[in-house]
Design a protein around this motif. Structure first.
Motif, PDB file in Angstrom:
ATOM      1  N   ALA A 361     -22.247  84.186  21.077  1.00 34.53           N
ATOM      2  CA  ALA A 361     -21.559  84.795  20.341  1.00 34.53           C
ATOM      3  C   ALA A 361     -20.754  84.906  19.092  1.00 34.53           C
ATOM      4  O   ALA A 361     -19.509  85.966  19.475  1.00 34.53           O
ATOM      5  CB  ALA A 361     -20.023  84.306  21.667  1.00 34.53           C
ATOM      6  N   ALA A 364     -20.696  88.334  17.348  1.00 27.58           N
ATOM      7  CA  ALA A 364     -20.108  88.751  17.093  1.00 27.58           C
ATOM      8  C   ALA A 364     -18.794  88.997  15.352  1.00 27.58           C
ATOM      9  O   ALA A 364     -18.563  89.536  15.141  1.00 27.58           O
ATOM     10  CB  ALA A 364     -18.097  88.723  17.929  1.00 27.58           C
ATOM     11  N   HIS A 384     -18.942  97.026  24.138  1.00 33.77           N
ATOM     12  CA  HIS A 384     -19.777  96.453  23.622  1.00 33.77           C
ATOM     13  C   HIS A 384     -18.879  94.646  23.387  1.00 33.77           C
ATOM     14  O   HIS A 384     -19.161  93.756  23.782  1.00 33.77           O
ATOM     15  CB  HIS A 384     -19.553  96.841  22.117  1.00 33.77           C
ATOM     16  N   VAL A 385     -17.376  94.779  23.641  1.00 32.56           N
ATOM     17  CA  VAL A 385     -16.128  93.243  23.372  1.00 32.56           C
ATOM     18  C   VAL A 385     -16.282  92.755  24.905  1.00 32.56           C
ATOM     19  O   VAL A 385     -16.662  91.584  24.479  1.00 32.56           O
ATOM     20  CB  VAL A 385     -15.124  94.095  22.918  1.00 32.56           C
ATOM     21  N   LEU A 388     -19.824  90.855  24.197  1.00 31.62           N
ATOM     22  CA  LEU A 388     -18.961  89.621  23.489  1.00 31.62           C
ATOM     23  C   LEU A 388     -18.561  88.663  24.682  1.00 31.62           C
ATOM     24  O   LEU A 388     -19.142  87.322  24.342  1.00 31.62           O
ATOM     25  CB  LEU A 388     -18.440  90.288  22.691  1.00 31.62           C
ATOM     26  N   HIS A 389     -17.027  88.873  25.138  1.00 30.83           N
ATOM     27  CA  HIS A 389     -16.484  87.522  25.708  1.00 30.83           C
ATOM     28  C   HIS A 389     -17.502  86.955  27.192  1.00 30.83           C
ATOM     29  O   HIS A 389     -17.350  86.302  26.982  1.00 30.83           O
ATOM     30  CB  HIS A 389     -15.598  88.673  26.496  1.00 30.83           C
ATOM     31  N   ASP A 392     -19.647  84.663  25.388  1.00 33.80           N
ATOM     32  CA  ASP A 392     -18.857  83.598  25.365  1.00 33.80           C
ATOM     33  C   ASP A 392     -18.637  82.075  26.068  1.00 33.80           C
ATOM     34  O   ASP A 392     -17.592  81.177  25.920  1.00 33.80           O
ATOM     35  CB  ASP A 392     -17.657  83.889  24.295  1.00 33.80           C
ATOM     36  N   TRP A 423     -15.556  83.042  18.558  1.00 34.27           N
ATOM     37  CA  TRP A 423     -16.185  83.943  16.713  1.00 34.27           C
ATOM     38  C   TRP A 423     -14.850  83.946  16.271  1.00 34.27           C
ATOM     39  O   TRP A 423     -14.867  84.421  15.148  1.00 34.27           O
ATOM     40  CB  TRP A 423     -16.632  84.881  16.791  1.00 34.27           C
ATOM     41  N   TRP A 590     -19.584  97.433  14.966  1.00 33.88           N
ATOM     42  CA  TRP A 590     -20.414  95.986  15.403  1.00 33.88           C
ATOM     43  C   TRP A 590     -19.609  94.953  15.851  1.00 33.88           C
ATOM     44  O   TRP A 590     -18.983  93.983  16.536  1.00 33.88           O
ATOM     45  CB  TRP A 590     -21.393  95.864  15.183  1.00 33.88           C
ATOM     46  N   GLY A 593     -15.012  92.988  17.801  1.00 33.95           N
ATOM     47  CA  GLY A 593     -14.596  91.492  18.806  1.00 33.95           C
ATOM     48  C   GLY A 593     -13.614  91.001  18.157  1.00 33.95           C
ATOM     49  O   GLY A 593     -12.918  90.825  18.544  1.00 33.95           O
TER      50      GLY A 593
END
Ligand code: FAD
Ligand code: NDP
Length: 656
Positions: A361, A364, A384-385, A388-389, A392, A423, A590, A593
């Motif tokens: 993660a 990010a 996208h976010v 990432l979560h 993570d 991140w 990108w 995040g």
């Protein structure tokens, strides 16, 4: 029949519910911490109004007598390369230039540093418990070239400092350095085609400083990312009566012990406070806890603390598995980076196998070669976010569970849990920090995101209660590297004037970042830097430096090969930097995040998230992003660029 079977949508999974709850918790916790004063809540030690704080910026380690006895660098002296900074970055520049045969003359290189010796971060920081958080086999530069085997997986501060000295002596750099010297400005002289560099050399307490004007064909900035210690503007702090110092200038006279002596015996019987709970405090707290009568840890935001697994290096393993072939260190850096950029291949051997390799993660904030560009539409950014979560979640949950399993007091354990995505702050690793809170003499003073209210001569005040202290350690970090929109001048605390007297800070302010590969900018010939924007970064900062500096040395070598002994003037065209800036902007989504982050230096204390709504400001912000595919892909791009041999977008002319 379920809703899904009826075609009315799917019921949210347990994971989705968890993510939704977490997102709410993260937002609430971040909201407590946003401040309208953002970056201006801090002051650089060396620029503080209070003489007491300014004095805290002095170098406690410089051997003034020995340095004063050395032959002085003369005012007006001319060098081919002036390297600003003598940390690992400055040393790497010097080594790569020497290896490329670009600096064979005795006066070709001058490294200038405010510190009293080589090492940068590892010169200034000598606090108890200091060690590198990235495995030393990947982190310590030039291990193959020096043949050095680090003593343990995570080298302690003194070993990291000694390594800087090892590099300096292997490449005979000791007499090519000007220490205790602050660079103030550098100005391009179009006529002479040289940089004029204003330097103030300190000579020790009570001695007047020497003001020097040096000349250089090239200026190479290696001023670091975390080299300006800062202090929060807490009312009354300078009136605190006991010893008070920043972790980057540890005062062993006050604590007892020394960089090589962990016995902080002068703390016995003392009430000690430490302000801040970032990556530094994680390493310091267990050491203070061992000696202080009472230790008060003042927390605004907890760090996420994962496992460490420190161990001595096994010489057999070193020979047979680690340093076992040419090119092993670069391969190891890449291997580590692949995990942190979420790019490890199925079945690939995990050479480093530590806590960092559990952090996909972190991509990010450093990018990833996977998943394609993120279209800058609200839906695509949200997807996208959310992804990432999701990656993570297992890690952040496991870190909170670890806190709960180690810290015995329930209330304290709850307060030590980190409620933000991995991140947003430098992840930390320790097998001692959380454990320290089980000691009866260690007290967590949690400020619930608000910070300390004020200080008195007797201690710190939180929520109206005064905590009496005999000594206070400021573990309050450094000026954010992206200060001034990431301008290399602002970060270094200097003025840079290029062709026609144009200021580099003004260029960044009016226009936003504009570089080729984050390393050079139009209007500022023969000036190179490893930038914090338009470039690429790894969790391992030395990998970042290694890739950037290798490339810069190669560009200079190609340019000088074209022009011969008269020397080259190397300048990126404005078309090339605009083309690169556009590429960076296209990948900027990108990094969205960070919008769910709690403030910290990664987000310029929350200022990075302020949406002005002004399209020009938004474009500037996007220009300040990094290469979105991560450092391994960036390296490949640079290798292809230089293999081509045309130096596309860079204009090279002979010095008159
Ligand atoms: P630095 O080591 O910061 O050196 C820059 C030098 O430039 C300094 O000595 C400074 O005095 C000098 N300088 C700056 N401005 C001027 C000026 N105007 N005039 C004269 N001199 C100037 N990174 C990791 O990847 N792993 C880690 O484990 C890790 N641990 C860290 C621990 C601490 C306590 C800190 C603060 C940072 C850590 N970092 C770590 C980041 C670390 O800074 C880099 O890894 C690396 O050491 C940077 O090297 P550098 O040469 O680029 O910069
Ligand atoms: P940080 O910026 O990470 O931490 C500063 C701390 O001070 C934070 O906990 C911050 O709280 C706190 N703080 C600031 N103002 C106040 C206030 N008014 N009241 C209470 N608390 C306050 O600095 P560090 O020196 O810890 O680390 C900086 C960086 O250096 C790291 O991120 C890492 O990159 C590097 N480093 C690496 C190490 C390694 O492991 N080898 C060791 C040390 C540093 P808040 O979080 O709420 O802002």
């Amino acid at each position: 029949p379920t809703e899904a079977a009826n075609g009315a949508g799917t019921a949210p999974s347990a994971e989705d519910v968890k993510l939704l709850e977490l997102s709410h918790k993260y937002t609430t916790e971040a909201a407590k911490r946003f401040r309208s004063d953002g970056l201006s809540q801090f002051v650089r030690l060396k620029e503080a109004g209070s003489g007491r704080f300014r004095a805290l910026a002095e170098d406690p380690w410089a051997d003034h007598a020995a340095l004063n006895a050395k032959e002085a660098v003369k005012d007006g002296a001319k060098h081919k390369f002036l390297i600003l900074g003598a940390g690992y970055g400055g040393l790497l520049y010097a080594v790569r230039l020497l290896e490329a045969g670009l600096a064979s003359g005795p006066h070709d290189i001058l490294l200038v540093d405010a510190a009293g010796g080589f090492g940068g971060t590892w010169w200034w920081n000598r606090y108890p418990g200091l060690h590198c958080d990235v495995e030393s086999y990947s982190y310590m530069p030039l291990l193959e070239e020096t043949g050095y085997m680090p003593k343990s997986k995570y080298a302690p501060g003194p070993e990291l400092l000694e390594h800087a000295q090892r590099v300096a002596s292997q490449w005979n750099l000791q007499d090519k350095a000007l220490f205790r010297s602050n660079v103030k400005s550098t100005t391009w002289d179009d006529g002479a085609q040289l940089w004029n560099v204003e330097v103030s050399e300190g000579r020790g307490p009570g001695e007047p400083s020497r003001e020097l004007n040096l000349q250089a064909q090239y200026v190479l900035i290696a001023s670091g990312v975390l080299s300006n210690p800062q202090v929060p503007k807490i009312p009354g702090l300078e009136t605190f009566a006991g010893p008070l110092f920043h972790t980057a200038r540890w005062d062993y006279n006050a604590t007892g012990g020394g960089p090589d002596d962990a016995a902080l015996t002068a703390l016995e019987g003392k009430r000690v406070g430490i302000l801040g709970t970032g990556a530094t405090a994680i390493q310091v707290v267990p050491k203070l806890a061992k000696y202080a009568k009472e230790l008060y840890v003042f927390q605004r935001t907890p760090s996420a603390v994962s496992w460490r697994g420190q161990r001595p290096t096994d010489p057999d393993e070193w020979r047979s598995k680690i340093a076992n072939k040419k090119g092993w260190q670069r391969e190891r850096m890449l291997n580590l980076d692949s995990y942190v950029t979420d790019a490890a291949e199925e079945g690939q051997e995990n050479l480093v196998a530590d806590g960092w390799t559990e952090l996909p993660a972190f991509s990010a904030v450093i990018g990833s070669p996977r998943h394609g560009d993120v279209e800058p539409t609200p839906e695509k950014i949200a997807q996208h976010v959310a992804r990432l979560h999701k990656i993570d979640l297992p890690h952040s949950e496991q870190v909170r569970a670890r806190t709960e399993s180690i810290v015995k007091d329930r209330e304290t354990a709850e307060k030590l849990k980190a409620w933000y995505p991995t991140w947003c702050k430098r992840p930390t690793f320790s097998d001692e920090y959380l454990q320290a809170f089980n000691q009866p003499n260690v007290h967590l003073v949690d400020t619930d995101g608000k910070g300390v209210d004020s200080a008195t001569s007797a201690g710190l005040v939180v929520a109206g209660k005064e905590y009496p202290l005999d000594m206070l350690v400021l573990s309050t970090g450094y000026v954010t590297p992206s200060i001034g929109g990431g301008s290399p001048a602002a970060r270094t605390g200097i003025s840079i004037y290029g062709r026609g007297g144009k200021s580099l800070d003004d260029k960044w302010q009016n226009h936003g970042a504009a570089t080729l590969h984050g390393m050079c900018t139009n209007g500022f010939p023969n000036l190179f830097f490893t930038a914090v924007s338009q470039s690429s970064h790894a969790a391992n900062n030395v990998f970042t430096l290694d890739v950037g500096i290798e490339h810069i040395a190669n560009i200079i070598a190609q340019a000088e090969a074209r022009t011969g002994p008269s020397g080259a003037v190397v300048e990126v065209s404005s078309e090339a930097e605009e083309a690169w800036s556009l590429q960076i902007m296209q990948g900027a989504a990108w990094f969205a995040g960070v919008v769910s982050c709690t403030p910290g230096y990664i987000t310029s204390e929350g200022e990075a998230m302020r949406q002005s709504g002004d399209p020009i400001e938004m474009a500037k912000q996007a220009r300040g992003a990094n290469f979105r595919r991560g450092l391994a892909a960036f390296l490949k791009l640079l290798q292809e660029y230089r293999a081509d041999g045309s130096l596309r977008g860079i204009e090279v002319s002979s010095r008159a």
